[in-house]
Design an enzyme around this catalytic site. Structure first.
Site, PDB file in Angstrom:
ATOM      1  CD  GLU A 185       9.730   1.085 -10.322  1.00 13.63           C
ATOM      2  OE1 GLU A 185       8.504   0.247 -10.466  1.00 13.63           O
ATOM      3  OE2 GLU A 185       9.964   1.516 -11.129  1.00 13.63           O
ATOM      4  CB  CYS A 210      11.401  -2.256  -9.735  1.00 17.89           C
ATOM      5  SG  CYS A 210      11.812  -1.440 -11.250  1.00 17.89           S
TER       6      CYS A 210
END
Length: 293
Positions: free
Chosen positions: A62, A96
């Protein structure tokens, strides 16, 4: 807490360290390791993938993002502004999934920019222990330097600063919540993940142009779209190159949903049934004859 919930002792271990490499290197070299999951920058993720190749490890990555937030001319601006504030300023933009590039239709950009600017000017910067604070510190001095450099580059290239744009004097690593408009496509803000409280607005005229601007990045973690057209929303689901999309919502994180991205934003998924499957092996068995009783 995990043991209290019924997980056997020793199954889950948490190691805190100031030098992640010193901890991860021997673990990666251990032949018992079969799976590596990482959340962090694309550069570190790429390095870990190289190291994981030696053990042919299953990996979940990720990584970084450069999320577009697309506002069409038929969108509810009240909802779009609320979503923009949530998508940009959650954790001060240090997420993010934070929206990075606000791509707004030219017919509504002036109204949208005025509304978000009014909201941002009301934000109080300070320590979390103070009443009414909504913008706390960035993670370190380097993050402040990066935010300042990105804003300065955008202004130099022709962007208009509507509010903020400066470091906060005094102790700590604070940067003013910032809104920029008319940000050109060649500005560093359009290419790099900000990880700070900077809301950068650019415009488009046609749907195809908006999609092209949104997809003009090596990253593909999450996108946000505001439109009142179900047909257009469906087209955006099919054409935006991201692993997740928020359609008329500014927060997409959900533990029961598959979280992850495309392109340089990573591999695999966290959360949901898909996240569980990342830790399972598939075995196919065929037998020639049925077993006798």
């Amino acid at each position: 807490m995990l043991e209290e919930a019924g997980v056997p002792a020793g199954v889950v271990n948490v190691l805190t360290t100031a030098s992640s490499g010193e901890v991860s290197e021997p673990i990666l070299a251990d032949p018992r390791l079969r799976k590596l999951s990482f959340t962090g920058s694309t550069s570190v993720g790429s390095s870990l993938l190289e190291k994981a190749a030696g053990g042919v490890l299953r990996t979940s990555m990720e990584l970084g993002g450069n999320a577009p937030f697309v506002v069409f001319d038929d969108a509810s601006l009240d909802d779009a502004v609320d979503g923009a504030i949530a998508a940009k300023f959650r954790n001060i933009g240090q997420a993010c999934t934070a929206a990075n590039r606000f791509i707004v239709h030219s017919s509504v950009v002036e109204d949208f920019a005025a509304r978000v600017t009014a909201r941002v000017r009301e934000m109080k910067v300070g320590r979390g222990t103070e009443d009414g604070v909504s913008i706390g510190p960035l993670i370190d001095a380097n993050a402040v330097d990066k935010a300042a450099a990105l804003v300065a580059d955008a202004v130099k290239r022709g962007a208009t600063l509507l509010t903020g744009g400066s470091r906060v004097d005094g102790p700590g690593t604070f940067f003013e919540p910032t809104v920029l408009t008319e940000v050109p496509a060649d500005a560093d803000l359009m290419r790099e993940e900000i990880f700070g409280p900077v809301l950068a607005i650019t415009t488009f005229d046609t749907e195809d142009e908006g999609v092209a601007l949104a997809n003009r990045t090596e990253y593909g973690l999450v996108s946000y779209v505001y439109t009142d057209s179900l047909a257009r929303g469906q087209r955006m689901i099919e054409t935006l190159e991201t692993g997740m999309m928020g359609l008329n919502v500014g927060v997409v994180s959900n533990a029961s949903a598959p979280f992850g991205g495309w392109k340089m934003s990573g591999l695999g998924r966290e959360g949901g049934a898909e996240g569980v499957h990342e830790y399972l092996e598939t075995k196919y068995t065929m037998t020639a004859d049925p077993f006798s009783a």
